[in-house]
Write a protein that holds these residues in place. Structure first.
Motif, PDB file in Angstrom:
ATOM      1  N   GLN A 119       3.610  38.118   8.320  1.00  0.00           N
ATOM      2  CA  GLN A 119       2.711  39.442   8.022  1.00  0.00           C
ATOM      3  C   GLN A 119       3.727  40.377   8.741  1.00  0.00           C
ATOM      4  OE1 GLN A 119      -1.499  38.841   9.281  1.00  0.00           O
ATOM      5  NE2 GLN A 119      -1.733  39.126   6.986  1.00  0.00           N
ATOM      6  N   VAL A 120       3.710  41.508   8.160  1.00  0.00           N
ATOM      7  CA  VAL A 120       4.121  42.895   8.796  1.00  0.00           C
ATOM      8  C   VAL A 120       2.918  43.555   9.011  1.00  0.00           C
ATOM      9  CG1 VAL A 120       5.275  45.017   8.510  1.00  0.00           C
ATOM     10  CG2 VAL A 120       6.424  42.788   7.834  1.00  0.00           C
ATOM     11  N   LEU A 121       2.559  44.030  10.125  1.00  0.00           N
ATOM     12  CA  LEU A 121       1.030  44.638  10.481  1.00  0.00           C
ATOM     13  C   LEU A 121       1.511  46.049  10.965  1.00  0.00           C
ATOM     14  CD1 LEU A 121      -0.313  41.982  12.582  1.00  0.00           C
ATOM     15  CD2 LEU A 121      -1.075  42.397  10.038  1.00  0.00           C
ATOM     16  N   SER A 122       0.469  47.016  10.836  1.00  0.00           N
ATOM     17  CA  SER A 122       0.455  48.252  11.208  1.00  0.00           C
ATOM     18  C   SER A 122      -0.801  48.149  12.042  1.00  0.00           C
ATOM     19  CB  SER A 122       0.535  49.367  10.309  1.00  0.00           C
ATOM     20  OG  SER A 122       0.377  50.822  10.715  1.00  0.00           O
ATOM     21  N   GLY A 123      -0.618  48.277  13.234  1.00  0.00           N
ATOM     22  CA  GLY A 123      -1.738  48.056  14.282  1.00  0.00           C
ATOM     23  C   GLY A 123      -2.328  46.608  13.981  1.00  0.00           C
ATOM     24  N   SER A 124      -3.617  46.325  13.293  1.00  0.00           N
ATOM     25  CA  SER A 124      -4.138  45.305  12.869  1.00  0.00           C
ATOM     26  C   SER A 124      -4.233  45.083  11.371  1.00  0.00           C
ATOM     27  CB  SER A 124      -5.341  44.850  13.662  1.00  0.00           C
ATOM     28  OG  SER A 124      -6.382  45.640  13.150  1.00  0.00           O
ATOM     29  N   SER A 125      -3.550  46.214  10.695  1.00  0.00           N
ATOM     30  CA  SER A 125      -3.893  46.197   9.207  1.00  0.00           C
ATOM     31  C   SER A 125      -2.440  45.557   8.724  1.00  0.00           C
ATOM     32  CB  SER A 125      -3.960  47.619   8.736  1.00  0.00           C
ATOM     33  OG  SER A 125      -5.279  48.116   9.301  1.00  0.00           O
ATOM     34  N   PRO A 126      -2.719  44.821   7.751  1.00  0.00           N
ATOM     35  CA  PRO A 126      -1.505  44.153   7.189  1.00  0.00           C
ATOM     36  C   PRO A 126      -0.848  45.210   6.199  1.00  0.00           C
ATOM     37  CG  PRO A 126      -3.519  43.135   6.071  1.00  0.00           C
ATOM     38  CD  PRO A 126      -3.974  43.930   7.320  1.00  0.00           C
ATOM     39  N   VAL A 127       0.312  45.248   6.163  1.00  0.00           N
ATOM     40  CA  VAL A 127       1.414  45.952   5.495  1.00  0.00           C
ATOM     41  C   VAL A 127       2.027  45.057   4.495  1.00  0.00           C
ATOM     42  CG1 VAL A 127       3.513  47.263   5.422  1.00  0.00           C
ATOM     43  CG2 VAL A 127       1.794  47.607   7.132  1.00  0.00           C
ATOM     44  N   LEU A 128       2.365  43.611   4.887  1.00  0.00           N
ATOM     45  CA  LEU A 128       3.001  42.772   4.077  1.00  0.00           C
ATOM     46  C   LEU A 128       2.332  41.572   4.516  1.00  0.00           C
ATOM     47  CD1 LEU A 128       5.399  41.352   2.101  1.00  0.00           C
ATOM     48  CD2 LEU A 128       6.811  41.641   3.954  1.00  0.00           C
ATOM     49  N   SER A 129       2.002  40.866   3.508  1.00  0.00           N
ATOM     50  CA  SER A 129       1.740  39.107   3.936  1.00  0.00           C
ATOM     51  C   SER A 129       2.810  38.503   2.884  1.00  0.00           C
ATOM     52  CB  SER A 129       0.347  38.829   3.458  1.00  0.00           C
ATOM     53  OG  SER A 129      -0.373  39.407   4.418  1.00  0.00           O
ATOM     54  N   LEU A 130       3.562  37.439   3.309  1.00  0.00           N
ATOM     55  CA  LEU A 130       4.456  36.716   2.588  1.00  0.00           C
ATOM     56  C   LEU A 130       4.411  35.308   2.699  1.00  0.00           C
ATOM     57  CD1 LEU A 130       8.126  37.311   1.928  1.00  0.00           C
ATOM     58  CD2 LEU A 130       7.697  35.369   2.962  1.00  0.00           C
ATOM     59  N   SER A 131       4.597  34.752   1.698  1.00  0.00           N
ATOM     60  CA  SER A 131       4.295  33.222   1.730  1.00  0.00           C
ATOM     61  C   SER A 131       5.368  32.613   0.739  1.00  0.00           C
ATOM     62  CB  SER A 131       2.921  32.724   1.341  1.00  0.00           C
ATOM     63  OG  SER A 131       2.588  33.143   0.006  1.00  0.00           O
ATOM     64  N   LYS A 132       5.944  31.581   0.916  1.00  0.00           N
ATOM     65  CA  LYS A 132       6.916  30.823   0.203  1.00  0.00           C
ATOM     66  C   LYS A 132       6.275  29.882  -0.615  1.00  0.00           C
ATOM     67  CE  LYS A 132      11.148  28.456   0.307  1.00  0.00           C
ATOM     68  NZ  LYS A 132      12.348  28.208   0.893  1.00  0.00           N
ATOM     69  N   HIS A 133       6.528  29.837  -1.983  1.00  0.00           N
ATOM     70  CA  HIS A 133       6.083  28.604  -2.781  1.00  0.00           C
ATOM     71  C   HIS A 133       6.842  27.413  -2.737  1.00  0.00           C
ATOM     72  CE1 HIS A 133       2.916  31.010  -4.920  1.00  0.00           C
ATOM     73  NE2 HIS A 133       3.509  31.860  -4.346  1.00  0.00           N
ATOM     74  N   TRP A 134       6.416  26.282  -2.309  1.00  0.00           N
ATOM     75  CA  TRP A 134       7.440  25.089  -1.726  1.00  0.00           C
ATOM     76  C   TRP A 134       7.580  24.407  -3.281  1.00  0.00           C
ATOM     77  CZ3 TRP A 134      10.377  25.375   2.404  1.00  0.00           C
ATOM     78  CH2 TRP A 134       9.885  25.895   3.243  1.00  0.00           C
ATOM     79  N   PHE A 135       8.605  23.423  -3.381  1.00  0.00           N
ATOM     80  CA  PHE A 135       8.844  22.648  -4.402  1.00  0.00           C
ATOM     81  C   PHE A 135       9.142  23.472  -5.724  1.00  0.00           C
ATOM     82  CE2 PHE A 135       5.952  20.632  -1.130  1.00  0.00           C
ATOM     83  CZ  PHE A 135       6.681  19.822  -0.726  1.00  0.00           C
ATOM     84  N   THR A 136       9.772  24.523  -5.627  1.00  0.00           N
ATOM     85  CA  THR A 136      10.161  25.004  -6.911  1.00  0.00           C
ATOM     86  C   THR A 136      11.701  25.022  -6.983  1.00  0.00           C
ATOM     87  OG1 THR A 136      10.336  27.313  -5.835  1.00  0.00           O
ATOM     88  CG2 THR A 136       8.221  26.978  -6.614  1.00  0.00           C
ATOM     89  N   TRP A 137      12.376  25.506  -8.207  1.00  0.00           N
ATOM     90  CA  TRP A 137      13.714  25.504  -8.381  1.00  0.00           C
ATOM     91  C   TRP A 137      14.115  26.705  -7.894  1.00  0.00           C
ATOM     92  CZ3 TRP A 137      17.160  21.989  -8.918  1.00  0.00           C
ATOM     93  CH2 TRP A 137      18.297  22.403  -9.638  1.00  0.00           C
TER      94      TRP A 137
END
Length: 159
Positions: free
Chosen positions: A105-123
């Motif tokens: 996550q990228v946070l501003s204080g404790s508020s999320p600016v970005l949450s990123l997750s990778k999807h595994w087992f994809t082409w």
């Protein structure tokens, strides 16, 4: 809003489309192929450049200048032994999470600016980005691109 990136496999230089949660093209990202240092350009659906990313030369760890029409920030990889650590200069944001597993996550204080997750087992690599504030979309996307590039550099140097 949620955004999705699916990088194409077997391309010369990075080139990919960022789609919104409705499957519509929102941004296009193109990385330089024969240019040193590596640069990226993010354009909108109208072909207008909304962000440029430039990797700084002659740095032991990655430093990326991220420039939009209204702001310039730097993403800097910090020295650490066991985990990747990054800091963001020029804006009051910070990063937390597991960068090698593409779950952070990228946070501003404790508020999320970005949450990123990778999807595994994809082409090819597929990522889901959750960016709550429309104003933060381009900078948050650029940070995700820089971290992905830095991880890719690490993996290719160990092969």
């Amino acid at each position: 809003m949620k955004f999705y990136i699916k990088q194409k496999v077997f391309t010369l230089g990075e080139k990919f489309t960022v789609k919104n949660e409705f499957g519509e093209d929102v941004y296009f990202v193109e990385g330089s192929f024969f240019t040193f240092p590596k640069n990226f350009k993010i354009t909108n659906v109208f072909g207008e450049t909304v962000c440029e990313i430039e990797r700084q030369m002659f740095r032991l760890f990655g430093h990326y200048n991220i420039m939009t029409s209204s702001k310039t920030i730097t993403l800097k990889r910090e020295f650490s032994f066991f985990r990747a650590n990054y800091s963001i200069l020029g804006i009051d944001w910070h990063l937390q999470g597991d960068f090698f597993d593409h779950n952070y996550q990228v946070l501003s204080g404790s508020s999320p600016v970005l949450s990123l997750s990778k999807h595994w087992f994809t082409w090819g690599d597929s990522y889901e980005l959750d960016i709550p504030d429309h104003e933060d979309e381009v900078l948050a996307l650029a940070i995700a691109i820089c971290i992905d590039e830095e991880i890719e550099r690490d993996q290719s140097s160990h092969n």
